[in-house]
Design an enzyme around this catalytic site. Structure first.
Site, PDB file in Angstrom:
ATOM      1  N   SER A 238      96.244  84.849  27.120  1.00  0.00           N
ATOM      2  CA  SER A 238      96.600  85.459  28.395  1.00  0.00           C
ATOM      3  C   SER A 238      98.020  85.057  28.802  1.00  0.00           C
ATOM      4  O   SER A 238      98.965  85.290  28.048  1.00  0.00           O
ATOM      5  CB  SER A 238      95.562  85.053  29.450  1.00  0.00           C
ATOM      6  OG  SER A 238      95.654  85.846  30.600  1.00  0.00           O
ATOM      7  N   ASP A 470      90.495  95.237  26.976  1.00  0.00           N
ATOM      8  CA  ASP A 470      90.768  94.014  27.739  1.00  0.00           C
ATOM      9  C   ASP A 470      91.089  94.395  29.176  1.00  0.00           C
ATOM     10  O   ASP A 470      91.979  95.199  29.426  1.00  0.00           O
ATOM     11  CB  ASP A 470      91.951  93.275  27.109  1.00  0.00           C
ATOM     12  CG  ASP A 470      92.154  91.874  27.663  1.00  0.00           C
ATOM     13  OD1 ASP A 470      92.075  91.710  28.900  1.00  0.00           O
ATOM     14  OD2 ASP A 470      92.409  90.950  26.867  1.00  0.00           O
ATOM     15  N   HIS A 498      88.174  89.822  27.604  1.00  0.00           N
ATOM     16  CA  HIS A 498      89.538  89.308  27.655  1.00  0.00           C
ATOM     17  C   HIS A 498      89.768  88.320  26.530  1.00  0.00           C
ATOM     18  O   HIS A 498      89.082  87.304  26.433  1.00  0.00           O
ATOM     19  CB  HIS A 498      89.751  88.635  29.016  1.00  0.00           C
ATOM     20  CG  HIS A 498      91.123  88.082  29.222  1.00  0.00           C
ATOM     21  ND1 HIS A 498      92.261  88.762  28.838  1.00  0.00           N
ATOM     22  CD2 HIS A 498      91.544  86.916  29.776  1.00  0.00           C
ATOM     23  CE1 HIS A 498      93.317  88.038  29.156  1.00  0.00           C
ATOM     24  NE2 HIS A 498      92.916  86.913  29.710  1.00  0.00           N
TER      25      HIS A 498
END
Length: 529
Positions: A238, A470, A498
């Site tokens: 991320s 995602d 994710h």
């Protein structure tokens, strides 16, 4: 999803649940164009320039540190403190103390060096992630050959954390209405943002000016050096992908094996970045709604209900909460508000394994007027514990985002003008996510960064991983970053949730493990399911 499903490695740290949704607080600027493969790249954005290859004399003492490792109370892990300059432009102005943890390679096989990990955020504790998941949950063959290492970024968790509000004040902040219906509610939202920002500005004002991603990436180079590694080996998820890509852009010749999972695109404008993330949550909600109604016990509609209708039903539920919050059986007397319920739903979008929990929480709330389940999901998003204390995730997140790049919006009028686009992107979440992007407009420190392409010319192969559905880091961002990095190899996971590594895909895990252990990256464009 894939023909042979391995047991999911559940990430229990709440920072992982919240890691990218919080990016909406403040993103980037610049105007995107189109690159090879049709990916968005900001043609007008300048490329990040690498730093000189030699270490400046003023920084030499930092690079020569010898960390004093000690037992840190978690079996198998050691901890240390590493110093970095508060201001790289003036190293003599003072230090920041960075918390570092490691779990030494277990063997057998020749040790390959240190593997730094970062779970994202910004604001997620890398040390907590290492101790709770990566140090014990990463593949055994990887842990056998690498010292698993984490450093909390400056301003985060154990590394001189930025703190804005206490627990009761955070409770008030998180239940603030983020879909204002009139001027009075708009003023209340702006007041909440101002109060939060003033709280941050009142404590450690100098640190607040020096928590940028560029500075944290430079800190990682100091950590690399004191660990004795010639090159950085790193897995970032991320926001951790932005941190890793920034490192590669600054230090391409010191870049080793980098995995950037759930990638961000640093070249997009603030509005574009926020808008595309809103679309990502809409895509994830569609997948959840389809799964929910197929099961026949969905509170959003029976079998045959379209995702659009399911979204309308959820929106109607949110509107009821907006008018009248719901009891949640909370020991502190908190009720389930529209804003808390929205964050509870968003939290569950990160991992399809949470869909059943969300379905049950929505059933309890919509059919039994019991908001406890959604409140628990919301608390996990904000990292609020049962005693009412919050981690510094939200504070650090705003501090980094608002310093890194100019605010997405400057005023409520800017948000109102953008609402049609956001509501088109997601009829369910668009309005709230647009207003959530206003907070950096009131930040006490001006942004020092800007949108930029990251090319990292001369770096070793970098593996960029994107998941097609995602919610928080849309797949197009992975394509965008891979198009910029000169040595990128794009690895695609056709699935939900994710990030992809360690989440059940044997194909993804095998490709990344081979790269980490042998240095052989997957072929550019490889797809897994």
């Amino acid at each position: 999803m894939h023909t042979r499903r391995t047991p999911r490695r559940t990430r229990t740290a709440a920072a992982l649940i919240a890691s990218a949704a919080l990016l909406l607080a403040g993103c980037s600027s610049g105007t995107p164009t189109t690159s090879r493969a049709g990916s968005p790249v900001a043609g007008a954005a300048a490329a990040l320039a690498p730093l000189p290859g030699s270490t400046p004399a003023a920084l030499a003492p930092y690079y020569a540190q010898e960390p004093a490792w000690r037992d840190c109370g978690v079996p198998g892990f050691q901890c240390a403190t590493v110093k970095a300059p508060l201001d790289y432009a003036e190293p003599s102005a003072g230090d920041v103390r960075l918390a570092v943890a490691r779990k030494k390679a277990t063997g057998p096989g020749k040790r390959l060096g240190s593997l730094l990990v970062n779970p994202g955020g910004p604001g997620g504790s890398a040390v907590g992630y290492l101790q709770m998941y990566a140090g014990i949950g990463y593949p055994a063959e990887v842990r056998a050959r690498y010292d698993m290492v984490a450093v909390d970024p400056r301003g985060v968790a154990r590394s001189e954390p930025v703190e804005c509000l206490n627990g009761p004040a955070m409770d008030a902040y998180t239940r603030t209405d983020i879909t204002p219906d009139d001027e009075k509610e708009t003023e209340a939202l702006v007041s909440a943002y101002r109060t939060f920002a003033e709280g941050c500005g009142a404590k450690k004002p100098e640190l607040l000016r020096h928590v940028s991603t560029v500075e944290t990436a430079r800190d990682m180079d100091i950590v690399r050096a004191v660990l004795g590694d010639e090159k950085l080996t790193y897995v970032g998820a991320s926001y951790g992908t932005l941190l890793g890509a920034t490192y590669a852009g600054l230090f391409p010749e010191r870049t080793g094996r980098l995995v950037l999972d759930g990638a961000m695109d640093p070249s997009l404008s603030a509005r574009r970045l926020n808008l595309e993330q809103t679309e990502g949550f809409a895509t994830a909600f569609t997948a959840f709604a389809e799964d929910c109604v197929r099961r026949g016990d969905c509170p959003l509609g029976g079998k045959g209900t379209s995702p659009e209708k399911a979204g309308e039903n959820l929106t109607a539920f949110f509107e009821k909460l907006d008018a009248r919050p719901m009891s949640a059986g909370d020991a502190d007397g908190r009720e389930l508000t529209e804003s808390l319920a929205t964050m509870g739903v968003i939290a569950a979008m990160y991992d399809e394994a949470a869909w059943q929990r969300l379905r049950e929480a929505l059933t309890s709330a919509m059919k039994e007027s019991d908001g406890a389940g959604l409140l628990v999901l919301s608390d996990s998003y904000y990292e609020r514990d049962a005693g009412g204390a919050y981690s510094n995730l939200m504070s650090a997140n705003a501090a980094v985002n608002c310093l890194d790049l100019p605010p997405a919006f400057e005023s409520p009028d800017d948000v109102r003008a953008a609402l049609p686009d956001f509501e088109k992107a997601s009829p369910v979440f668009g309005e709230g996510l647009a207003w959530a992007a206003l907070n950096c407009a009131y930040w006490p420190v001006r942004a020092t960064g800007e949108a930029q392409r990251i090319e990292a010319k001369g770096a070793a192969p970098i593996v960029v991983v994107g998941t097609t559905r995602d919610p928080a880091t849309p797949y197009r961002w992975a394509k965008g970053l891979a198009a910029q990095l000169s040595s990128a190899r794009l690895l695609t996971y056709d699935g939900d949730g994710h990030t992809a590594y360690g989440r059940g895909s044997a194909c993804v895990d095998a490709a990344i493990n081979t790269y980490l252990l042998k240095g052989t990256p997957p072929a550019d464009g490889k797809r897994c399911s």
